[in-house]
Scaffold this motif. Structure first.
Motif, PDB file in Angstrom:
ATOM      1  N   VAL A  56      75.725  25.992  49.607  1.00  0.00           N
ATOM      2  CA  VAL A  56      75.139  24.975  48.730  1.00  0.00           C
ATOM      3  C   VAL A  56      76.273  24.167  48.112  1.00  0.00           C
ATOM      4  N   ASP A  57      76.259  22.853  48.337  1.00  0.00           N
ATOM      5  CA  ASP A  57      77.337  21.997  47.834  1.00  0.00           C
ATOM      6  C   ASP A  57      77.206  21.694  46.350  1.00  0.00           C
ATOM      7  N   GLN A  58      75.965  21.625  45.878  1.00  0.00           N
ATOM      8  CA  GLN A  58      75.744  21.264  44.477  1.00  0.00           C
ATOM      9  C   GLN A  58      74.422  21.844  44.000  1.00  0.00           C
ATOM     10  N   VAL A  59      74.398  22.315  42.769  1.00  0.00           N
ATOM     11  CA  VAL A  59      73.166  22.781  42.145  1.00  0.00           C
ATOM     12  C   VAL A  59      72.871  21.868  40.956  1.00  0.00           C
ATOM     13  N   ILE A  60      71.664  21.311  40.929  1.00  0.00           N
ATOM     14  CA  ILE A  60      71.262  20.392  39.861  1.00  0.00           C
ATOM     15  C   ILE A  60      70.070  20.996  39.122  1.00  0.00           C
ATOM     16  N   SER A  61      70.141  21.023  37.807  1.00  0.00           N
ATOM     17  CA  SER A  61      69.062  21.591  36.995  1.00  0.00           C
ATOM     18  C   SER A  61      67.959  20.563  36.764  1.00  0.00           C
ATOM     19  N   VAL A  62      66.744  21.064  36.649  1.00  0.00           N
ATOM     20  CA  VAL A  62      65.594  20.205  36.387  1.00  0.00           C
ATOM     21  C   VAL A  62      64.750  20.876  35.310  1.00  0.00           C
ATOM     22  N   SER A  63      64.193  20.078  34.411  1.00  0.00           N
ATOM     23  CA  SER A  63      63.366  20.636  33.336  1.00  0.00           C
ATOM     24  C   SER A  63      61.932  20.825  33.823  1.00  0.00           C
ATOM     25  N   GLN A  64      61.238  21.732  33.164  1.00  0.00           N
ATOM     26  CA  GLN A  64      59.834  21.973  33.498  1.00  0.00           C
ATOM     27  C   GLN A  64      59.011  20.702  33.298  1.00  0.00           C
ATOM     28  N   ALA A  65      59.293  19.977  32.208  1.00  0.00           N
ATOM     29  CA  ALA A  65      58.551  18.743  31.921  1.00  0.00           C
ATOM     30  C   ALA A  65      58.751  17.712  33.026  1.00  0.00           C
ATOM     31  N   ASN A  66      59.984  17.549  33.485  1.00  0.00           N
ATOM     32  CA  ASN A  66      60.254  16.572  34.552  1.00  0.00           C
ATOM     33  C   ASN A  66      59.624  16.987  35.868  1.00  0.00           C
ATOM     34  N   ALA A  67      59.650  18.291  36.176  1.00  0.00           N
ATOM     35  CA  ALA A  67      59.048  18.784  37.419  1.00  0.00           C
ATOM     36  C   ALA A  67      57.543  18.541  37.421  1.00  0.00           C
ATOM     37  N   GLU A  68      56.899  18.832  36.300  1.00  0.00           N
ATOM     38  CA  GLU A  68      55.453  18.627  36.203  1.00  0.00           C
ATOM     39  C   GLU A  68      55.109  17.136  36.246  1.00  0.00           C
ATOM     40  N   HIS A  69      55.899  16.335  35.533  1.00  0.00           N
ATOM     41  CA  HIS A  69      55.673  14.884  35.545  1.00  0.00           C
ATOM     42  C   HIS A  69      55.801  14.318  36.948  1.00  0.00           C
ATOM     43  N   MET A  70      56.819  14.757  37.681  1.00  0.00           N
ATOM     44  CA  MET A  70      57.032  14.230  39.018  1.00  0.00           C
ATOM     45  C   MET A  70      55.961  14.716  39.987  1.00  0.00           C
ATOM     46  N   ALA A  71      55.435  15.915  39.792  1.00  0.00           N
ATOM     47  CA  ALA A  71      54.325  16.386  40.634  1.00  0.00           C
ATOM     48  C   ALA A  71      53.119  15.473  40.460  1.00  0.00           C
ATOM     49  N   ARG A  72      52.835  15.081  39.204  1.00  0.00           N
ATOM     50  CA  ARG A  72      51.719  14.157  38.959  1.00  0.00           C
ATOM     51  C   ARG A  72      52.000  12.784  39.556  1.00  0.00           C
ATOM     52  N   LYS A  73      53.240  12.333  39.408  1.00  0.00           N
ATOM     53  CA  LYS A  73      53.617  11.015  39.902  1.00  0.00           C
ATOM     54  C   LYS A  73      53.542  10.931  41.426  1.00  0.00           C
ATOM     55  N   LEU A  74      53.940  12.018  42.109  1.00  0.00           N
ATOM     56  CA  LEU A  74      53.849  12.049  43.566  1.00  0.00           C
ATOM     57  C   LEU A  74      52.414  11.826  44.022  1.00  0.00           C
ATOM     58  N   ALA A  75      51.466  12.456  43.316  1.00  0.00           N
ATOM     59  CA  ALA A  75      50.057  12.314  43.683  1.00  0.00           C
ATOM     60  C   ALA A  75      49.544  10.916  43.369  1.00  0.00           C
ATOM     61  N   ILE A  76      49.856  10.430  42.183  1.00  0.00           N
ATOM     62  CA  ILE A  76      49.300   9.151  41.722  1.00  0.00           C
ATOM     63  C   ILE A  76      49.910   7.955  42.436  1.00  0.00           C
ATOM     64  N   GLU A  77      51.215   8.003  42.715  1.00  0.00           N
ATOM     65  CA  GLU A  77      51.892   6.825  43.261  1.00  0.00           C
ATOM     66  C   GLU A  77      52.218   6.907  44.754  1.00  0.00           C
ATOM     67  N   GLU A  78      52.231   8.133  45.304  1.00  0.00           N
ATOM     68  CA  GLU A  78      52.561   8.263  46.729  1.00  0.00           C
ATOM     69  C   GLU A  78      51.430   8.903  47.536  1.00  0.00           C
TER      70      GLU A  78
END
Length: 300
Positions: free
Chosen positions: A232-254
């Motif tokens: 693994v070249d890089q590990v990037i942290s993600v917040s629970q709020a951002n993960a949940e927001h992006m899951a909703r956004k994937l459905a609504i916009e894509e």
């Protein structure tokens, strides 16, 4: 005439381009973001691949035979996938999972005929793994052990990785995956790095205090044995709020109805796309969003 079986429908999932979510900056930098839709597997997740791989390989080695009982500690997707493969190949399946995980996951496992043992949420996956080991020691069944079994990443070395290379015509420059069991990122990394050592492998991990199904930051004692940090070249942290927001956004916009870990991987891929140029970034959509409806992440 020869017909397909359900086994033949595992793998060869679609790779699709995000059209509306990427920022103007990412587009101006001439970056393409592609989602690998693993929810299209028959049991609904990327874990169908290692579940089939582990059971077939164990059969070939003579470790298990139809009629045996299999045991596995799972946060959900691997358990559902193992329950599917056990059903189609004639095994009894006992699954241990923390009690706080979504009811849809438990119902899906039960639908395939698996026995489910719920463990205290305070003990997390670590407690479930310890209990599975105890049950195996008592002769109650055989653990396939997704955390240490090399047939887990092998499924992605022989399947997921080659599919990504093929479907991008070798243009992939970055691969982003949630890190849980780490089988996906280990197997895909091994294959892609053999094709082009310059391809960057990025893992998504939860920020401190975030609880994202499918993404884990393991204590040292429970770190999966299949994991090799050098892959693994890089590990990037993600917040629970951002993960949940992006899951909703994937459905609504894509129109991509995906789970929370997929939202986390997408968030990382989008941030990455604002820092690189002329890149083809592939991220894994681990499972489908309907597995999380009871959690309130997708409010009606």
């Amino acid at each position: 005439m020869s017909y397909m079986t359900i086994e033949d429908t595992i793998g060869n999932t679609p790779l699709v381009q995000l059209k509306r979510i990427p920022s103007n900056l990412a587009t101006q930098r001439n970056n393409i973001i592609l989602a690998k839709l693993e929810g299209n597997n028959p049991a609904g997740s990327v874990k169908d691949r290692p579940a089939l791989s582990m059971i077939l390989a164990a059969e070939k080695r003579g470790q298990i035979k139809p009629g045996d009982t299999l045991i596995e500690a799972t946060s959900g997707n691997t358990g559902i996938a193992l329950a599917l493969v056990a059903a189609m190949r004639g095994y009894k399946m006992t699954l241990l999972m923390p009690e706080n995980l979504s009811v849809e996951r438990r119902q899906s496992m039960a639908a395939y005929g698996a026995q489910i043992i719920l463990t205290p949420k305070t003990g997390g996956m670590e407690y479930a793994r310890d209990l599975a080991e105890k049950m195996q020691a008592e002769g109650q069944g055989v653990i396939l052990d997704q955390f240490a079994n090399p047939d887990n990443p092998l499924a992605h070395y022989t399947g997921t990785g080659p599919e990504i290379w093929r479907d991008t015509n070798g243009a992939v420059t970055h691969f982003v995956s949630a890190m849980g069991t780490t089988g996906t990122i280990m197997g895909v990394s091994s294959y892609l790095k053999e094709q082009n050592s310059q391809i960057q492998i990025i893992g998504a991990q939860p920020e401190e205090g975030s609880q994202i199904p499918g993404i884990r930051k393991w204590p040292e004692a429970y770190l999966p044995k299949i994991f090799d940090a050098a892959r693994v070249d890089q590990v990037i942290s993600v917040s629970q709020a951002n993960a949940e927001h992006m899951a909703r956004k994937l459905a609504i916009e894509e129109g991509i109805f995906a789970g929370v870990s997929s939202g986390g991987a997408c968030d990382v891929a989008l941030r990455l796309a604002e820092t690189v140029e002329n890149a083809t970034i592939v991220f894994i959509v681990c499972d489908r969003g309907d597995r999380y409806l009871s959690t309130g992440i997708f409010p009606a």
